[in-house]
Every structure is written in C-alpha cells, then in structure tokens.
Design a protein around this motif. Structure first.
Motif, PDB file in Angstrom:
ATOM      1  N   GLN A 199     -12.028 -81.069  41.898  1.00  0.00           N
ATOM      2  CA  GLN A 199     -12.140 -79.763  42.528  1.00  0.00           C
ATOM      3  C   GLN A 199     -11.628 -79.799  43.964  1.00  0.00           C
ATOM      4  O   GLN A 199     -11.679 -80.823  44.646  1.00  0.00           O
ATOM      5  N   THR A 200     -11.120 -78.673  44.398  1.00  0.00           N
ATOM      6  CA  THR A 200     -10.680 -78.485  45.777  1.00  0.00           C
ATOM      7  C   THR A 200     -10.854 -77.011  46.112  1.00  0.00           C
ATOM      8  O   THR A 200     -11.461 -76.258  45.342  1.00  0.00           O
ATOM      9  N   SER A 201     -10.327 -76.597  47.244  1.00  0.00           N
ATOM     10  CA  SER A 201     -10.362 -75.186  47.614  1.00  0.00           C
ATOM     11  C   SER A 201      -9.016 -74.829  48.229  1.00  0.00           C
ATOM     12  O   SER A 201      -8.640 -75.370  49.264  1.00  0.00           O
ATOM     13  N   LEU A 202      -8.285 -73.947  47.555  1.00  0.00           N
ATOM     14  CA  LEU A 202      -6.988 -73.474  48.032  1.00  0.00           C
ATOM     15  C   LEU A 202      -6.951 -71.959  47.939  1.00  0.00           C
ATOM     16  O   LEU A 202      -7.543 -71.371  47.029  1.00  0.00           O
ATOM     17  N   PHE A 203      -6.278 -71.328  48.865  1.00  0.00           N
ATOM     18  CA  PHE A 203      -6.102 -69.873  48.850  1.00  0.00           C
ATOM     19  C   PHE A 203      -7.442 -69.133  48.888  1.00  0.00           C
ATOM     20  O   PHE A 203      -7.564 -68.015  48.383  1.00  0.00           O
ATOM     21  N   GLY A 204      -8.468 -69.774  49.472  1.00  0.00           N
ATOM     22  CA  GLY A 204      -9.758 -69.109  49.616  1.00  0.00           C
ATOM     23  C   GLY A 204     -10.630 -69.129  48.379  1.00  0.00           C
ATOM     24  O   GLY A 204     -11.639 -68.419  48.317  1.00  0.00           O
ATOM     25  N   ASP A 205     -10.307 -69.933  47.380  1.00  0.00           N
ATOM     26  CA  ASP A 205     -11.081 -69.978  46.132  1.00  0.00           C
ATOM     27  C   ASP A 205     -11.373 -71.417  45.732  1.00  0.00           C
ATOM     28  O   ASP A 205     -10.560 -72.316  45.964  1.00  0.00           O
ATOM     29  N   ASN A 206     -12.550 -71.613  45.082  1.00  0.00           N
ATOM     30  CA  ASN A 206     -12.825 -72.902  44.465  1.00  0.00           C
ATOM     31  C   ASN A 206     -11.851 -73.095  43.313  1.00  0.00           C
ATOM     32  O   ASN A 206     -11.616 -72.175  42.526  1.00  0.00           O
ATOM     33  N   MET A 207     -11.313 -74.306  43.217  1.00  0.00           N
ATOM     34  CA  MET A 207     -10.257 -74.537  42.235  1.00  0.00           C
ATOM     35  C   MET A 207     -10.452 -75.881  41.545  1.00  0.00           C
ATOM     36  O   MET A 207     -10.708 -76.893  42.196  1.00  0.00           O
ATOM     37  N   ALA A 208     -10.359 -75.864  40.217  1.00  0.00           N
ATOM     38  CA  ALA A 208     -10.370 -77.086  39.434  1.00  0.00           C
ATOM     39  C   ALA A 208      -8.936 -77.450  39.088  1.00  0.00           C
ATOM     40  O   ALA A 208      -8.228 -76.654  38.476  1.00  0.00           O
ATOM     41  N   VAL A 209      -8.518 -78.639  39.506  1.00  0.00           N
ATOM     42  CA  VAL A 209      -7.144 -79.085  39.277  1.00  0.00           C
ATOM     43  C   VAL A 209      -7.136 -80.012  38.062  1.00  0.00           C
ATOM     44  O   VAL A 209      -7.778 -81.058  38.059  1.00  0.00           O
ATOM     45  N   PHE A 210      -6.410 -79.616  37.017  1.00  0.00           N
ATOM     46  CA  PHE A 210      -6.323 -80.387  35.783  1.00  0.00           C
ATOM     47  C   PHE A 210      -5.126 -81.324  35.860  1.00  0.00           C
ATOM     48  O   PHE A 210      -4.016 -80.914  36.220  1.00  0.00           O
ATOM     49  N   CYS A 211      -5.351 -82.592  35.503  1.00  0.00           N
ATOM     50  CA  CYS A 211      -4.323 -83.617  35.667  1.00  0.00           C
ATOM     51  C   CYS A 211      -3.910 -84.164  34.305  1.00  0.00           C
ATOM     52  O   CYS A 211      -4.727 -84.308  33.402  1.00  0.00           O
ATOM     53  N   GLY A 212      -2.652 -84.490  34.186  1.00  0.00           N
ATOM     54  CA  GLY A 212      -2.172 -85.148  32.984  1.00  0.00           C
ATOM     55  C   GLY A 212      -1.849 -84.199  31.853  1.00  0.00           C
ATOM     56  O   GLY A 212      -2.146 -83.001  31.880  1.00  0.00           O
ATOM     57  N   ALA A 213      -1.242 -84.772  30.805  1.00  0.00           N
ATOM     58  CA  ALA A 213      -0.784 -83.974  29.663  1.00  0.00           C
ATOM     59  C   ALA A 213      -1.938 -83.329  28.914  1.00  0.00           C
ATOM     60  O   ALA A 213      -1.828 -82.193  28.449  1.00  0.00           O
ATOM     61  N   SER A 214      -3.070 -84.034  28.791  1.00  0.00           N
ATOM     62  CA  SER A 214      -4.208 -83.466  28.058  1.00  0.00           C
ATOM     63  C   SER A 214      -4.775 -82.248  28.781  1.00  0.00           C
ATOM     64  O   SER A 214      -5.164 -81.261  28.145  1.00  0.00           O
ATOM     65  N   GLY A 215      -4.817 -82.301  30.113  1.00  0.00           N
ATOM     66  CA  GLY A 215      -5.299 -81.156  30.874  1.00  0.00           C
ATOM     67  C   GLY A 215      -4.366 -79.968  30.744  1.00  0.00           C
ATOM     68  O   GLY A 215      -4.810 -78.821  30.583  1.00  0.00           O
TER      69      GLY A 215
END
Length: 413
Positions: free
Chosen positions: A77-93
């Motif tokens: 998780q991070t926060s970009l553009f003023g919103d909580n954001m879940a960043v999915f990594c890899g081909a499965s994500g």
C-alpha cells in the motif's frame, strides 16, 4: 414492584451480553484482517513526492521496486493522488485485476488528473460512465477497415518528419522528435488538423499538461500542476472552436470519404440508443484524454525500439532486411498499405519485445467497488488500485513467444 422490573432487567442483561459477544467476535475478526504492508507518507500528498522524483530522474520503476523489496512482491500500500492505493505486483496481480473488472474493481482516474483534463463541471463524473461512452466510438475508429485508411497518412507524415527533422542532422535526440511526430499524427487522425502552426500551438499547451500529470498536485500559481490546469483549459477551448467550425462543414466532409472520418467528427455525428449525441464539452474531455493516453506511450515505444536496435546490431540487420524488401516492392513515391504492414512480421515481434522490456506505461488505475482479499490481505471498498506492468514483463522466468521468434532476447539490467 421488583417483580415488575425483573423481566426488563433480565432482557437488559441478555442484550448487554449479546452486544459484548458481538463486539468480541468482531474485534477478533478485525485483528485477523490484514491490510497490505506499506506506508502512506505525508498527509494530503502521501508519497507523491518520491513517485514524482523517481520519474524526474528517469527511473520511475525504482519507486515500485524499492517498496516491493521492503514490503511485499505481491501487493503493497501507498498513497498517491490523495488516495490510499494498493499496488499489485507481478503477472498474477495483473491477471487478478484484469479478470476482476466490474466485479471487484472498476475504471478510475485520479481526481488530480481529471482536474487537468476535464471541464470543471465534469470532474466528479463517474469514470465508469466516461469509459463506457468512449468505447462506443473506438471500435469503429480502430477496426481494420478504418485502419487501412490511416496507414498511408502515417507513412506520408513519417517521411515528411524524417526529411525535415532527422535527415539534415548527424545526431538527433530521439524522444523529443518522437513526441513531435506522434502529437502531429494524433492531431491529424483524431481531429484532421494539418496546419503545422496550429499543431505547434496545441503542442506547447499539451506539454504543460503532460508535465503536470506526474507532478505534486499543489494548485498554487507558478507550480507545474497549476500550469497544467491552465494548459488543459486552453486546449479544451481550442477543441470547442474546432468543433464549431467542423459542424459547419460536416456534410461535405462525410461525402468525400466516409472511411476516413476522424474521431472528433465521428463523435459529433454518432448518437446513443436514445438518438442523443454527446455535447461538445464531453467530446473535448474525451479527445484530450485520448491525446494524453496515446502521446507519451507511443513516443516512448518508438524511442525504446530505436535504443534496442542500436544495442543489438544483429536484430537491426534483420529488421532492415525486412523493411528493405518491402520498400523495393513499391513503386517510387508509392505509400505503404495494409498488405505491406502484414508483411512486417519480424519487425512487429521486435516492437512487441521492446515494449515488453520497457513498458510504455507504468501501470493502470482502478477503484475497489467492494471489499476483497488478495494474497491474504484485504483491499477495502473505496481504495484505489494500480497494476505494475513493467516489473512483470522483465522477470527472469518471463520469455514471450515473440522473443523466441526474434531469435534473441534483449537483456536489461
């Protein structure tokens, strides 16, 4: 009197015990719920500063790679553009998000970006509805029958561009020139603008827009973001003027060649199931959105193809051989057509492989429309998601069929 209140007392005790048990069960359940690891950074701006600076240094992937090593290679998780954001990594994500469209996630654009692109009264419009409306027009614009009309235009513009901006020089900077070419091409195909001065005026404002898309979203006079908002406003006003002129000449244009109708004209004449056409402001929003989506992605792809061909002379020679054979089959001055493009099989493999190793886009955004779990973590409804394309493409165990067709896999540290 005691006998009268005793039943109420029993009910009160039972209710209290029930509420306590519900609270304990909920608390135990909530303790087992885990959010993706990570941090949200500073209030309001989140981790936008680190994201922007990584892009400015030409290493946007470093922002994601550092957090994947620190937190998780599956989701963080991070926060970009003023919103909580879940960043999915890899081909499965990536696969999970692609297969969860309108089930767990839906199309979403950051509000900070929409403020640059859209008219103010449309900023809060649903991204889902905006995307659905756009998809009504793109299939007609991109179907093979329509693309056949665009190929000679692309070829003639590419020749003019190379003769004017490449041939007179011994050394050139590829990326800026690629951006100049792709923007002129987009103006021609999307809006049928041919005047170089008109294209240059739009390009100057558009550069402000693209710079602001990856800036810290602070709207104060003099900031990059503020200049981007002003640039977007000027482009939208110019698009409205173009549409007003186009309506006056629409009938004769359609009679000339219906297959070569540009996207803006198609939007003006196409109606929905109720016979209603889009208003001019909605069309302007979508045209500038397409310009943003297609500009840097196409330019960076051209640049990276050039880079990899320079790094791998053997592949360059095979591409040159294929292109020379096609050129030799044409009469002097004859432009490329659909059949010629179909013959560029090896060149197409090289382009796809270059895009695999250097993705033209870092990722894509979505919004969670319901609570869901991924890799043991909960993604709450309302959170934003982002899938990373670049990292998945360059994993050691990922080799595309096109890479094998090329006979060589480009290596990148």
């Amino acid at each position: 009197m005691d006998d009268l209140f005793f039943p109420y007392f029993i009910h009160l005790v039972a209710l209290s015990i029930s509420l306590s048990l519900i609270f304990l069960v909920y608390k135990k359940k909530s303790l087992n719920i885990k959010f993706p690891p990570g941090r949200t950074g500073w209030p309001i701006i989140g981790e936008a500063w680190g994201f922007v600076m990584a892009g400015k240094r030409g290493t946007p992937e470093k922002f994601f790679n550092d957090r994947m090593k620190r937190y998780s290679t599956e989701v963080f998780q991070t926060s970009l553009f003023g919103d909580n954001m879940a960043v999915f990594c890899g081909a499965s994500g990536n696969k999970f998000l692609f297969s969860s469209e309108n089930k767990h996630v839906a199309t979403w654009w950051p509000r900070t970006i929409k403020k640059i692109i859209y008219f103010p009264e449309h900023v809060d419009n649903s991204s889902i509805e905006e995307t659905a409306a756009l998809r009504r027009f793109l299939p007609e614009f991109l179907k093979p029958e329509a693309l056949q009309h665009y190929i000679p235009i692309m070829d003639s513009m590419a020749r003019e561009h190379l003769e004017a901006d490449w041939c007179p020089h011994k050394q050139v900077r590829v990326f800026p020139l690629s951006k100049k070419y792709t923007f002129a091409l987009a103006c021609r195909l999307f809006m049928r603008i041919r005047d170089p001065d008109h294209v240059t005026r739009l390009a100057n404002q558009f550069s402000l827009v693209t710079d602001g898309l990856v800036s810290v979203p602070i709207n104060f006079p003099g900031t990059t973001y503020n200049r981007a908002i002003k640039g977007g406003k000027m482009i939208r006003e110019e698009l409205l003027a173009i549409m007003k002129r186009r309506e006056g000449e629409l009938i004769s244009d359609i009679k000339d060649d219906a297959g070569a109708i540009d996207l803006l004209t198609r939007m003006l004449i196409t109606s929905d199931d109720n016979g209603k056409t889009m208003n001019h402001k909605e069309i302007a929003n979508k045209i500038i959105g397409l310009l943003v989506a297609s500009h840097d992605t196409t330019s960076s792809s051209i640049t990276m193809v050039m880079y990899y061909l320079a790094q791998h002379p053997c592949i360059y020679q095979k591409v040159l051989k294929e292109q020379t054979e096609i050129a030799m089959s044409k009469a002097p001055g004859e432009l490329l057509n659909w059949n010629d493009v179909q013959k560029m099989k090896y060149s197409w493999c090289v382009v796809c492989e270059a895009m695999r190793f250097s993705s033209p886009a870092q990722g894509a955004f979505r919004e969670a429309i319901t609570d869901f779990f991924y890799a043991g973590f909960i993604i709450p409804k309302g959170w934003k998601t982002m899938k990373i394309l670049d990292g998945a493409h360059r994993k050691k165990n990922t080799t595309s069929c096109r890479a094998r067709a090329c006979g060589s896999v480009v290596k990148k540290e």
